[in-house]
Structures are given as structure tokens and as C-alpha cells.
Design a protein around this motif. Structure first.
Motif, PDB file in Angstrom:
ATOM      1  N   ASN A  83       0.839  -1.198   0.000  1.00  0.00           N
ATOM      2  CA  ASN A  83       0.000   0.000   0.000  1.00  0.00           C
ATOM      3  C   ASN A  83       0.875   1.250   0.000  1.00  0.00           C
ATOM      4  OD1 ASN A  83      -2.298  -1.670   0.230  1.00  0.00           O
ATOM      5  ND2 ASN A  83      -2.215  -1.604   2.465  1.00  0.00           N
ATOM      6  N   SER A  84       0.268   2.363  -0.316  1.00  0.00           N
ATOM      7  CA  SER A  84       0.973   3.653  -0.317  1.00  0.00           C
ATOM      8  C   SER A  84       2.280   3.556  -1.094  1.00  0.00           C
ATOM      9  CB  SER A  84       1.244   4.112   1.128  1.00  0.00           C
ATOM     10  OG  SER A  84       0.043   4.221   1.850  1.00  0.00           O
ATOM     11  N   LEU A  85       2.203   2.993  -2.262  1.00  0.00           N
ATOM     12  CA  LEU A  85       3.410   2.752  -3.055  1.00  0.00           C
ATOM     13  C   LEU A  85       4.055   4.065  -3.475  1.00  0.00           C
ATOM     14  CD1 LEU A  85       2.139  -0.302  -5.057  1.00  0.00           C
ATOM     15  CD2 LEU A  85       4.264  -0.235  -3.743  1.00  0.00           C
ATOM     16  N   LYS A  86       5.380   4.010  -3.542  1.00  0.00           N
ATOM     17  CA  LYS A  86       6.186   5.174  -3.912  1.00  0.00           C
ATOM     18  C   LYS A  86       7.008   4.830  -5.155  1.00  0.00           C
ATOM     19  CE  LYS A  86       6.843   6.239   1.007  1.00  0.00           C
ATOM     20  NZ  LYS A  86       7.856   6.457   2.078  1.00  0.00           N
ATOM     21  N   PRO A  87       7.429   5.825  -5.905  1.00  0.00           N
ATOM     22  CA  PRO A  87       8.266   5.549  -7.082  1.00  0.00           C
ATOM     23  C   PRO A  87       9.524   4.751  -6.721  1.00  0.00           C
ATOM     24  CG  PRO A  87       7.433   7.773  -7.202  1.00  0.00           C
ATOM     25  CD  PRO A  87       7.018   7.246  -5.858  1.00  0.00           C
ATOM     26  N   GLU A  88      10.055   4.969  -5.538  1.00  0.00           N
ATOM     27  CA  GLU A  88      11.259   4.240  -5.137  1.00  0.00           C
ATOM     28  C   GLU A  88      10.996   2.765  -4.824  1.00  0.00           C
ATOM     29  OE1 GLU A  88      10.115   7.124  -3.875  1.00  0.00           O
ATOM     30  OE2 GLU A  88      10.471   7.255  -1.691  1.00  0.00           O
ATOM     31  N   ASP A  89       9.741   2.352  -4.835  1.00  0.00           N
ATOM     32  CA  ASP A  89       9.422   0.934  -4.696  1.00  0.00           C
ATOM     33  C   ASP A  89       9.531   0.197  -6.037  1.00  0.00           C
ATOM     34  OD1 ASP A  89       6.796   1.901  -2.453  1.00  0.00           O
ATOM     35  OD2 ASP A  89       8.734   1.017  -1.909  1.00  0.00           O
ATOM     36  N   THR A  90       9.746   0.933  -7.089  1.00  0.00           N
ATOM     37  CA  THR A  90       9.880   0.326  -8.415  1.00  0.00           C
ATOM     38  C   THR A  90      11.058  -0.637  -8.448  1.00  0.00           C
ATOM     39  OG1 THR A  90       8.848   2.194  -9.554  1.00  0.00           O
ATOM     40  CG2 THR A  90      10.331   0.785 -10.847  1.00  0.00           C
ATOM     41  N   ALA A  91      10.794  -1.871  -8.828  1.00  0.00           N
ATOM     42  CA  ALA A  91      11.825  -2.903  -8.839  1.00  0.00           C
ATOM     43  C   ALA A  91      11.214  -4.203  -9.346  1.00  0.00           C
ATOM     44  CB  ALA A  91      12.390  -3.119  -7.436  1.00  0.00           C
ATOM     45  N   VAL A  92      12.082  -5.163  -9.590  1.00  0.00           N
ATOM     46  CA  VAL A  92      11.632  -6.539  -9.779  1.00  0.00           C
ATOM     47  C   VAL A  92      11.590  -7.176  -8.396  1.00  0.00           C
ATOM     48  CG1 VAL A  92      12.093  -8.771 -10.818  1.00  0.00           C
ATOM     49  CG2 VAL A  92      12.629  -6.676 -12.084  1.00  0.00           C
ATOM     50  N   TYR A  93      10.457  -7.759  -8.068  1.00  0.00           N
ATOM     51  CA  TYR A  93      10.263  -8.372  -6.757  1.00  0.00           C
ATOM     52  C   TYR A  93      10.412  -9.886  -6.883  1.00  0.00           C
ATOM     53  CZ  TYR A  93       8.838  -4.016  -4.618  1.00  0.00           C
ATOM     54  OH  TYR A  93       8.844  -2.731  -4.110  1.00  0.00           O
ATOM     55  N   TYR A  94      11.245 -10.435  -6.007  1.00  0.00           N
ATOM     56  CA  TYR A  94      11.550 -11.857  -6.024  1.00  0.00           C
ATOM     57  C   TYR A  94      11.043 -12.527  -4.757  1.00  0.00           C
ATOM     58  CZ  TYR A  94      14.809 -10.706  -9.787  1.00  0.00           C
ATOM     59  OH  TYR A  94      15.364 -10.265 -10.957  1.00  0.00           O
ATOM     60  N   CYS A  95      10.395 -13.637  -4.952  1.00  0.00           N
ATOM     61  CA  CYS A  95       9.963 -14.477  -3.853  1.00  0.00           C
ATOM     62  C   CYS A  95      11.127 -15.388  -3.461  1.00  0.00           C
ATOM     63  CB  CYS A  95       8.764 -15.294  -4.319  1.00  0.00           C
ATOM     64  SG  CYS A  95       8.099 -16.424  -3.120  1.00  0.00           S
ATOM     65  N   ALA A  96      11.276 -15.656  -2.162  1.00  0.00           N
ATOM     66  CA  ALA A  96      12.393 -16.459  -1.682  1.00  0.00           C
ATOM     67  C   ALA A  96      11.942 -17.411  -0.592  1.00  0.00           C
ATOM     68  CB  ALA A  96      13.490 -15.537  -1.147  1.00  0.00           C
ATOM     69  N   ALA A  97      12.597 -18.563  -0.519  1.00  0.00           N
ATOM     70  CA  ALA A  97      12.286 -19.553   0.507  1.00  0.00           C
ATOM     71  C   ALA A  97      13.557 -19.957   1.229  1.00  0.00           C
ATOM     72  CB  ALA A  97      11.620 -20.778  -0.115  1.00  0.00           C
ATOM     73  N   ASP A  98      13.453 -20.042   2.546  1.00  0.00           N
ATOM     74  CA  ASP A  98      14.574 -20.444   3.401  1.00  0.00           C
ATOM     75  C   ASP A  98      14.142 -21.670   4.188  1.00  0.00           C
ATOM     76  OD1 ASP A  98      16.356 -18.760   6.147  1.00  0.00           O
ATOM     77  OD2 ASP A  98      16.566 -20.756   5.263  1.00  0.00           O
ATOM     78  N   ARG A  99      14.830 -22.761   4.009  1.00  0.00           N
ATOM     79  CA  ARG A  99      14.440 -24.010   4.670  1.00  0.00           C
ATOM     80  C   ARG A  99      14.559 -23.949   6.183  1.00  0.00           C
ATOM     81  NH1 ARG A  99      17.893 -28.307   1.344  1.00  0.00           N
ATOM     82  NH2 ARG A  99      19.382 -26.594   1.566  1.00  0.00           N
ATOM     83  N   TYR A 100      15.295 -22.979   6.696  1.00  0.00           N
ATOM     84  CA  TYR A 100      15.466 -22.882   8.145  1.00  0.00           C
ATOM     85  C   TYR A 100      14.130 -22.646   8.847  1.00  0.00           C
ATOM     86  CZ  TYR A 100      17.147 -21.249  12.687  1.00  0.00           C
ATOM     87  OH  TYR A 100      17.359 -21.081  14.031  1.00  0.00           O
ATOM     88  N   GLY A 101      13.275 -21.810   8.240  1.00  0.00           N
ATOM     89  CA  GLY A 101      11.925 -21.678   8.746  1.00  0.00           C
ATOM     90  C   GLY A 101      11.673 -20.607   9.781  1.00  0.00           C
ATOM     91  N   VAL A 102      12.724 -20.212  10.487  1.00  0.00           N
ATOM     92  CA  VAL A 102      12.573 -19.247  11.578  1.00  0.00           C
ATOM     93  C   VAL A 102      12.996 -17.871  11.094  1.00  0.00           C
ATOM     94  CG1 VAL A 102      13.358 -18.614  13.891  1.00  0.00           C
ATOM     95  CG2 VAL A 102      12.938 -21.020  13.316  1.00  0.00           C
ATOM     96  N   VAL A 103      12.301 -16.860  11.540  1.00  0.00           N
ATOM     97  CA  VAL A 103      12.648 -15.476  11.203  1.00  0.00           C
ATOM     98  C   VAL A 103      12.959 -14.724  12.486  1.00  0.00           C
ATOM     99  CG1 VAL A 103      11.773 -13.288  10.310  1.00  0.00           C
ATOM    100  CG2 VAL A 103      11.336 -15.406   9.059  1.00  0.00           C
ATOM    101  N   ALA A 104      14.222 -14.281  12.591  1.00  0.00           N
ATOM    102  CA  ALA A 104      14.633 -13.507  13.763  1.00  0.00           C
ATOM    103  C   ALA A 104      15.202 -12.159  13.357  1.00  0.00           C
ATOM    104  CB  ALA A 104      15.661 -14.285  14.565  1.00  0.00           C
ATOM    105  N   GLY A 105      15.146 -11.871  12.067  1.00  0.00           N
ATOM    106  CA  GLY A 105      15.689 -10.634  11.530  1.00  0.00           C
ATOM    107  C   GLY A 105      15.572 -10.682  10.027  1.00  0.00           C
ATOM    108  N   PRO A 106      16.303  -9.831   9.338  1.00  0.00           N
ATOM    109  CA  PRO A 106      16.253  -9.848   7.875  1.00  0.00           C
ATOM    110  C   PRO A 106      16.696 -11.198   7.328  1.00  0.00           C
ATOM    111  CG  PRO A 106      17.410  -7.909   8.678  1.00  0.00           C
ATOM    112  CD  PRO A 106      17.218  -8.810   9.851  1.00  0.00           C
ATOM    113  N   LEU A 107      16.079 -11.604   6.255  1.00  0.00           N
ATOM    114  CA  LEU A 107      16.492 -12.824   5.587  1.00  0.00           C
ATOM    115  C   LEU A 107      17.766 -12.515   4.806  1.00  0.00           C
ATOM    116  CD1 LEU A 107      15.588 -15.737   5.120  1.00  0.00           C
ATOM    117  CD2 LEU A 107      14.275 -14.932   3.156  1.00  0.00           C
ATOM    118  N   ASN A 108      18.793 -13.289   5.052  1.00  0.00           N
ATOM    119  CA  ASN A 108      20.061 -13.067   4.386  1.00  0.00           C
ATOM    120  C   ASN A 108      20.016 -13.628   2.974  1.00  0.00           C
ATOM    121  OD1 ASN A 108      22.899 -13.552   3.523  1.00  0.00           O
ATOM    122  ND2 ASN A 108      23.366 -12.772   5.558  1.00  0.00           N
TER     123      ASN A 108
END
Length: 125
Positions: A83-108
Motif C-alpha cells: 500500500n501507499s506505493l512510492k516511485p522508489e518501490d519500483t523494482a523486480v520483486y523476487y519471492c524467496a524460501a529459506d528451509r530454516y523456517g525461523v525469522v529472527a531478523g532480515p532474511l540473508n
């Protein structure tokens, strides 16, 4: 594991888009899922991640309060409501999967096990 992202498009600043990423193969419900984006001439950057259960999320500061990630393990799909998209959001967006499963911060970037092919999001001013 195959990841297929969809939902990108052209939208005016202030508008909204909803991206979807459908997974096939593997055990989707055990993976942490995330979204990265890459603008022209820039490195791929982390946007948001969600844990295997959906109980934990982590957002980049640049999208906090505007983007919302969610998942439906019964449908093997993760969503990104933007929502509230900005011109700086322009990009190719990639979906990613991490088998570790836990999120404690940014996905590396280097921890991502599977990548989708990306979907273009263009925000006009």
C-alpha cells in the motif's frame, strides 16, 4: 521447489498492489518465506520475511507500515500486500524460501535456498 510470483504491474504513486508467490514441490509449510527486490543498477535487497508458521515477520525499514506479508500454508502461497506505493518501490520483486523456517531478523540473501523468477512492479509519480 518451484516458486512462481505474480501480481506485479504498473500503478500510480499512492496506489496498491498485491503480489502472490505460489510454491510447488518441497514442504512449503516448513519454510520461512520472503520477498526481495532489485531496482535497475542496484543490488538485490531484502524487503520482508515471514516464518514457517506466520507467527514472526520482519520488515525492512523502507516498507514498514506500508507492506504486509502473509501466508496460507494450505494453499502453499505467500502474499505481499503493498500500500501507499512510492516511485522508489519500483523494482523486480523476487519471492524467496529459506528451509530454516525461523525469522529472527532480515532474511540473508545467502541463506535463501530457493528463488522465484520475479515480477516487475513499477510505480509512476
Amino acid at each position: 521447489v518451484q516458486l512462481q510470483a505474480s501480481g506485479g504491474g504498473l500503478v500510480q504513486a499512492g496506489g496498491s498492489l498485491r503480489l502472490s508467490c505460489a510454491a510447488s514441490g518441497g514442504t512449503f509449510s516448513s519454510y520461512a518465506m520472503g520477498w526481495f527486490r532489485q531496482a535497475p543498477g542496484k543490488e538485490r535487497e531484502f524487503v520482508v520475511a515471514i516464518s514457517w508458521s506466520g507467527g514472526s515477520t520482519h520488515y525492512a525499514d523502507s516498507v514498514k507500515g506500508r507492506f504486509t506479508i502473509s501466508r496460507d500454508n494450505a494453499k502453499n502461497t505467500v502474499y505481499l500486500q503493498m500500500n501507499s506505493l512510492k516511485p522508489e518501490d519500483t523494482a523486480v520483486y523476487y519471492c524467496a524460501a529459506d528451509r530454516y523456517g525461523v525469522v529472527a531478523g532480515p532474511l540473508n540473501y545467502y541463506d535463501v535456498d530457493y528463488w522465484g523468477k520475479g515480477t516487475q512492479v513499477t510505480v509512476s509519480s
